[in-house]
Write a protein that holds these residues in place. Structure first.
Motif, PDB file in Angstrom:
ATOM      1  N   CYS A  20       1.109  -1.481   0.183  1.00  0.00           N
ATOM      2  CA  CYS A  20      -0.011   0.287   0.260  1.00  0.00           C
ATOM      3  C   CYS A  20       0.722   2.128   0.105  1.00  0.00           C
ATOM      4  O   CYS A  20       1.508   1.405   0.353  1.00  0.00           O
ATOM      5  CB  CYS A  20      -0.404  -0.262   0.759  1.00  0.00           C
ATOM      6  SG  CYS A  20      -1.948   1.559   1.179  1.00  0.00           S
ATOM      7  N   ALA A  22      -0.157   3.494   1.761  1.00  0.00           N
ATOM      8  CA  ALA A  22      -0.458   4.767   3.071  1.00  0.00           C
ATOM      9  C   ALA A  22      -0.128   3.557   4.053  1.00  0.00           C
ATOM     10  O   ALA A  22       0.171   2.529   3.707  1.00  0.00           O
ATOM     11  CB  ALA A  22      -1.717   5.157   2.719  1.00  0.00           C
ATOM     12  N   ASN A  23       0.123   4.235   5.214  1.00  0.00           N
ATOM     13  CA  ASN A  23       0.591   3.590   6.600  1.00  0.00           C
ATOM     14  C   ASN A  23      -0.709   4.139   7.133  1.00  0.00           C
ATOM     15  O   ASN A  23      -0.327   4.348   8.563  1.00  0.00           O
ATOM     16  CB  ASN A  23       1.822   3.181   6.567  1.00  0.00           C
ATOM     17  CG  ASN A  23       1.530   2.684   7.696  1.00  0.00           C
ATOM     18  OD1 ASN A  23       1.505   1.675   8.061  1.00  0.00           O
ATOM     19  ND2 ASN A  23       2.926   2.891   8.466  1.00  0.00           N
ATOM     20  N   CYS A  24      -2.515   3.532   7.383  1.00  0.00           N
ATOM     21  CA  CYS A  24      -2.613   4.513   8.021  1.00  0.00           C
ATOM     22  C   CYS A  24      -3.335   3.571   9.333  1.00  0.00           C
ATOM     23  O   CYS A  24      -2.957   2.246   9.706  1.00  0.00           O
ATOM     24  CB  CYS A  24      -4.692   3.911   7.591  1.00  0.00           C
ATOM     25  SG  CYS A  24      -5.127   5.152   5.545  1.00  0.00           S
ATOM     26  N   PHE A  26      -5.542   3.337  11.221  1.00  0.00           N
ATOM     27  CA  PHE A  26      -6.398   2.091  11.949  1.00  0.00           C
ATOM     28  C   PHE A  26      -6.507   1.085  11.204  1.00  0.00           C
ATOM     29  O   PHE A  26      -7.807   0.170  10.808  1.00  0.00           O
ATOM     30  CB  PHE A  26      -7.734   3.027  11.570  1.00  0.00           C
ATOM     31  CG  PHE A  26      -7.689   3.967   9.814  1.00  0.00           C
ATOM     32  CD1 PHE A  26      -7.902   3.651   9.019  1.00  0.00           C
ATOM     33  CD2 PHE A  26      -7.337   4.792  10.362  1.00  0.00           C
ATOM     34  CE1 PHE A  26      -8.444   3.931   7.685  1.00  0.00           C
ATOM     35  CE2 PHE A  26      -7.772   6.229   9.103  1.00  0.00           C
ATOM     36  CZ  PHE A  26      -7.865   5.353   7.598  1.00  0.00           C
ATOM     37  N   CYS A  27      -5.545   1.173   9.699  1.00  0.00           N
ATOM     38  CA  CYS A  27      -5.128   0.148   9.164  1.00  0.00           C
ATOM     39  C   CYS A  27      -5.292  -1.637   9.820  1.00  0.00           C
ATOM     40  O   CYS A  27      -5.074  -1.602  10.519  1.00  0.00           O
ATOM     41  CB  CYS A  27      -4.389  -0.061   8.221  1.00  0.00           C
ATOM     42  SG  CYS A  27      -4.755  -1.373   6.705  1.00  0.00           S
ATOM     43  N   ARG A  29      -4.649  -4.311   8.498  1.00  0.00           N
ATOM     44  CA  ARG A  29      -3.398  -4.589   8.699  1.00  0.00           C
ATOM     45  C   ARG A  29      -2.490  -4.656   9.836  1.00  0.00           C
ATOM     46  O   ARG A  29      -1.620  -5.425   9.983  1.00  0.00           O
ATOM     47  CB  ARG A  29      -2.378  -4.254   7.074  1.00  0.00           C
ATOM     48  CG  ARG A  29      -3.685  -4.793   6.249  1.00  0.00           C
ATOM     49  CD  ARG A  29      -3.073  -3.957   5.005  1.00  0.00           C
ATOM     50  NE  ARG A  29      -1.997  -3.030   4.787  1.00  0.00           N
ATOM     51  CZ  ARG A  29      -0.723  -2.639   4.077  1.00  0.00           C
ATOM     52  NH1 ARG A  29      -0.603  -3.304   3.584  1.00  0.00           N
ATOM     53  NH2 ARG A  29      -0.435  -1.096   4.437  1.00  0.00           N
ATOM     54  N   GLY A  72      -4.550  -4.704   1.211  1.00  0.00           N
ATOM     55  CA  GLY A  72      -3.739  -3.386  -0.227  1.00  0.00           C
ATOM     56  C   GLY A  72      -4.110  -2.354  -0.776  1.00  0.00           C
ATOM     57  O   GLY A  72      -5.134  -2.190  -1.047  1.00  0.00           O
ATOM     58  N   ASN A 102      -7.389   3.221  -1.745  1.00  0.00           N
ATOM     59  CA  ASN A 102      -7.032   4.582  -0.879  1.00  0.00           C
ATOM     60  C   ASN A 102      -7.137   6.156  -2.348  1.00  0.00           C
ATOM     61  O   ASN A 102      -6.948   7.361  -2.003  1.00  0.00           O
ATOM     62  CB  ASN A 102      -5.850   4.373  -0.474  1.00  0.00           C
ATOM     63  CG  ASN A 102      -4.827   4.358  -1.725  1.00  0.00           C
ATOM     64  OD1 ASN A 102      -4.873   4.979  -2.655  1.00  0.00           O
ATOM     65  ND2 ASN A 102      -3.334   3.645  -1.019  1.00  0.00           N
ATOM     66  N   ARG A 203     -10.375  -3.802   4.859  1.00  0.00           N
ATOM     67  CA  ARG A 203      -8.584  -3.240   4.054  1.00  0.00           C
ATOM     68  C   ARG A 203      -8.673  -1.807   3.857  1.00  0.00           C
ATOM     69  O   ARG A 203      -7.374  -1.340   4.139  1.00  0.00           O
ATOM     70  CB  ARG A 203      -9.116  -4.406   2.661  1.00  0.00           C
ATOM     71  CG  ARG A 203      -9.836  -3.173   2.150  1.00  0.00           C
ATOM     72  CD  ARG A 203      -8.933  -3.630  -0.083  1.00  0.00           C
ATOM     73  NE  ARG A 203      -9.168  -2.275   0.148  1.00  0.00           N
ATOM     74  CZ  ARG A 203      -8.162  -1.346   0.051  1.00  0.00           C
ATOM     75  NH1 ARG A 203      -6.896  -1.669   1.035  1.00  0.00           N
ATOM     76  NH2 ARG A 203      -8.074   0.329  -0.917  1.00  0.00           N
ATOM     77  N   GLU A 204      -9.351  -1.049   3.031  1.00  0.00           N
ATOM     78  CA  GLU A 204      -9.035   0.100   2.570  1.00  0.00           C
ATOM     79  C   GLU A 204      -9.455   1.614   3.736  1.00  0.00           C
ATOM     80  O   GLU A 204      -9.095   2.654   3.409  1.00  0.00           O
ATOM     81  CB  GLU A 204      -8.707   0.742   1.409  1.00  0.00           C
ATOM     82  CG  GLU A 204     -10.374   0.116   0.699  1.00  0.00           C
ATOM     83  CD  GLU A 204     -11.797   0.543   1.402  1.00  0.00           C
ATOM     84  OE1 GLU A 204     -12.259   1.514   0.401  1.00  0.00           O
ATOM     85  OE2 GLU A 204     -12.080   0.181   2.291  1.00  0.00           O
ATOM     86  N   GLY A 205     -10.144   0.746   4.780  1.00  0.00           N
ATOM     87  CA  GLY A 205     -10.394   2.246   5.248  1.00  0.00           C
ATOM     88  C   GLY A 205     -11.263   2.904   4.812  1.00  0.00           C
ATOM     89  O   GLY A 205     -12.503   2.729   3.661  1.00  0.00           O
TER      90      GLY A 205
HETATM   91  S1  SF4 Z   1      -6.443   1.462   5.631  1.00  0.00           S
HETATM   92 FE1  SF4 Z   1      -6.472   1.431   3.315  1.00  0.00          FE
HETATM   93  S2  SF4 Z   1      -4.831   2.805   2.420  1.00  0.00           S
HETATM   94 FE2  SF4 Z   1      -4.798   2.840   4.758  1.00  0.00          FE
HETATM   95  S3  SF4 Z   1      -3.028   1.836   5.381  1.00  0.00           S
HETATM   96 FE3  SF4 Z   1      -4.976   0.018   5.480  1.00  0.00          FE
HETATM   97  S4  SF4 Z   1      -5.058  -1.177   2.854  1.00  0.00           S
HETATM   98 FE4  SF4 Z   1      -3.526   1.051   2.384  1.00  0.00          FE
END
Ligand code: SF4
Length: 205
Positions: A20, A22-24, A26-27, A29, A72, A102, A203-205
């Motif tokens: 990805c 970004a590195n949110c 709240f992700c 992951r 991602g 994203n 996943r992508e928020g």
């Molecule tokens: S929430 Fe989405 S945009 Fe943000 S780090 Fe995770 S996969 Fe990437």
């Protein structure tokens, strides 16, 4: 074996990448290896041919939507996304295809007309994570790789709308985010607006 597709909410989700831009904070992951009970860690990113082969064995008519997602950012695999959409839209029946992203597609693929290309292969809908009413908050929460990412996300939403593809803007319900300001931004851009609960940020928020 890697989970390259999974079912949830009556949809079929395609898991194209674990990378990805970004590195949110709240992700999901950061907290888990997957979502909805699936381990979404990929040992290899699936090729378009692999995806098409497994999709060809499924009854796609039973799903509400086929959704490009991943653990991602799917537009890191832009050509794969386009190829699989092309294949899906050539199937009999009306398969609805959505991209969850994203919104960094134009930064990731600077030489490409990303919105037009997605429209041209027949993409039906896009869901973009906005997650902030300002660049400052976006950078703090989403930690993008690119300096100008927030403006690029807004531009991507506008470009997709201009290309004629319906867009949904999403935010995660967090105290740091002014939901109403985000709603107004979405309205101004002609997009639908959706607030995700923190636990639903699959996943992508
Ligand atoms: S929430 Fe989405 S945009 Fe943000 S780090 Fe995770 S996969 Fe990437």
């Amino acid at each position: 074996m890697d989970t390259i597709y999974y079912e949830a909410y009556g949809n079929l989700y395609l898991n194209l990448t674990n990378r990805c831009t970004a590195n949110c904070i709240f992700c999901v992951r950061n907290f888990s290896k997957g979502a909805y009970g699936y381990d979404l860690t990929l040992s290899n990113e699936p090729s378009a041919d692999e995806l098409i082969e497994v999709l060809g064995k499924l009854d796609l008519s039973k799903y509400r939507e086929i959704v490009f997602t991943g653990f991602g950012e799917p537009t890191l695999r832009f050509d794969t996304v386009l190829e699989v959409i092309r294949w899906l839209k050539a199937r009999p029946g009306k398969i609805k295809v959505r991209l969850d992203t994203n919104g960094h597609a134009a930064l990731i693929n600077p030489e490409r007309a990303v919105a037009r290309e997605l429209r041209n292969v027949g993409l039906d809908a896009v869901s973009v994570s906005l997650n902030a009413e300002s660049e400052e908050i976006y950078n703090k929460l989403c930690k993008p790789e690119y300096e100008n990412a927030y403006q690029a996300v807004l531009d991507f939403i506008g470009a997709v709308r201009k290309a004629g593809v319906p867009v949904r803007v999403t935010v995660v319900k967090l105290p740091e985010i002014d939901i109403e300001k985000c709603r107004k931004i979405a309205e101004k851009l002609g997009a639908e607006f959706f607030v995700r609960k923190f636990s639903e940020t699959a996943r992508e928020g």
